[in-house]
Design a protein around this motif. Structure first.
Motif, short mmCIF file in Angstrom:
data_model
loop_
_atom_site.label_atom_id
_atom_site.label_comp_id
_atom_site.label_asym_id
_atom_site.label_seq_id
_atom_site.Cartn_x
_atom_site.Cartn_y
_atom_site.Cartn_z
N GLY A 85 -3.09 -4.26 4.48
CA GLY A 85 -2.20 -5.34 4.85
C GLY A 85 -1.08 -4.85 5.73
N ASP A 86 -0.28 -5.79 6.24
CA ASP A 86 0.84 -5.38 7.09
C ASP A 86 1.96 -4.72 6.29
N ASP A 87 1.80 -4.64 4.96
CA ASP A 87 2.75 -3.91 4.12
C ASP A 87 2.33 -2.45 3.94
N GLY A 88 1.21 -2.05 4.59
CA GLY A 88 0.74 -0.68 4.51
C GLY A 88 -0.05 -0.36 3.25
N ARG A 89 -0.34 -1.38 2.44
CA ARG A 89 -1.08 -1.18 1.21
C ARG A 89 -2.50 -1.75 1.32
N HIS A 115 -5.49 -4.07 -0.18
CA HIS A 115 -5.56 -5.30 -0.96
C HIS A 115 -7.02 -5.68 -1.18
N THR A 160 -8.02 -6.27 9.24
CA THR A 160 -6.83 -6.06 8.43
C THR A 160 -6.31 -7.42 7.97
N SER A 206 -2.21 1.54 -4.85
CA SER A 206 -3.10 0.64 -4.10
C SER A 206 -4.23 1.40 -3.42
N ARG A 239 -2.93 -9.90 7.80
CA ARG A 239 -1.57 -10.17 8.27
C ARG A 239 -1.08 -11.42 7.54
N ASN A 240 -0.06 -11.24 6.71
CA ASN A 240 0.43 -12.32 5.86
C ASN A 240 -0.70 -12.92 5.03
#
Length: 266
Positions: free
Chosen positions: A139-143, A145, A107, A69, A109-110
């Motif tokens: 994103g909040d997944d650290g990747r 997007h 950023t 990513s 978030r969801n």
């Protein structure tokens, strides 16, 4: 009603050929810039310009390593090159334009964009015209997007306390009900029940990496549900757009568009 704030998104197809790497029509940008500079003077501190990625942005997305990513960082670099050209031409046309990198202030978030900085609001308070574009957002997944330029108005929506008008300029007059290249325009879409509009959408070009008209409609429906008045219409570098600051009912009769609003429930 007249808008309190205007967000104009100019599609990449209006100044770039997405199938030619690095292609950018600076003459078209310069012509558009004169119009946008005039609009920014009429709505000083109450307007943002959003640029499509054109060949630069779509090329970066297609070329990135889907297994990594962080390779999407090339999208940030590519869209800044486009914003730089826009800002230069806008300043030459008399606007105090500044290219702002969305990835530095926002950023996800969801899947929903969240501003993490006050700099955008501060620029507007000083009468600056921010130049934005799609980007690669964390994103909040650290990747990283992909965040399409069509979705950038979603970032603006929470900032505007008054009437927000979002205008997407593209290479068609609006959403057609008789397929790509058709001339039967869907004049108005209720964002609370947009099924007819989605049923009318056509497939995207192989060169488009961000969902084409479907992504535009998704974003504008979301903004309209948040209270914005949204439009999809054809853009022309030499065209007249001063009417965008006026009430919709007073627009020139020859203007064709799809208007997306959320009607009040009965």
């Amino acid at each position: 009603m007249t808008p309190d704030f205007l967000a104009v998104k100019v599609g990449g197809s209006l100044f770039s050929r997405k199938d030619e790497p690095g292609n950018l029509d600076e003459m078209a940008v310069a012509q558009f810039a004169k119009t946008f500079a005039r609009l920014s003077h009429a709505l000083r501190g109450r307007m943002v310009l959003i640029s499509g990625g054109g060949a630069f942005g779509h090329g970066a997305i297609r070329a990135h390593d889907t297994a990594n990513s962080f390779s999407l960082a090339s999208l940030t670099e590519a869209t800044f090159e486009v914003k730089k050209v826009w800002a230069e031409q806008l300043r030459m046309a008399g606007a105090d334009a500044f290219p702002l990198q969305l990835a530095a202030v926002c950023t996800l978030r969801n899947g929903v964009p969240e501003l993490k900085s006050s700099i955008l609001g501060e620029l507007l308070d000083r009468g600056v015209l921010p130049v934005l574009a799609g980007d690669a957002l964390f994103g909040d997944d650290g990747r990283l997007h992909t965040f399409s330029s069509d979705r950038v108005p979603e970032v603006i929506l929470p900032m505007v306390s008054g009437r927000l008008r979002v205008v997407t300029l593209t290479d068609v007059d609006g959403i057609t009900t008789d397929g790509a290249g058709g001339d039967q325009i869907l004049r108005e879409v209720d964002a609370r029940s947009p099924e007819r509009a989605y049923a009318a959408l056509w497939g995207s070009s192989e060169w488009d990496a961000t969902g084409a008209m479907h992504t535009k409609l998704d974003a504008l429906v979301a903004c309209a549900r948040g209270g914005a008045e949204c439009f999809i219409m054809r853009g022309d570098p030499a065209g007249e757009l001063d009417f965008l600051t006026t009430p919709y009912r007073s627009w020139p009769s020859q203007v064709r568009s799809t208007r997306i609003i959320a009607t009040e429930p009965a």
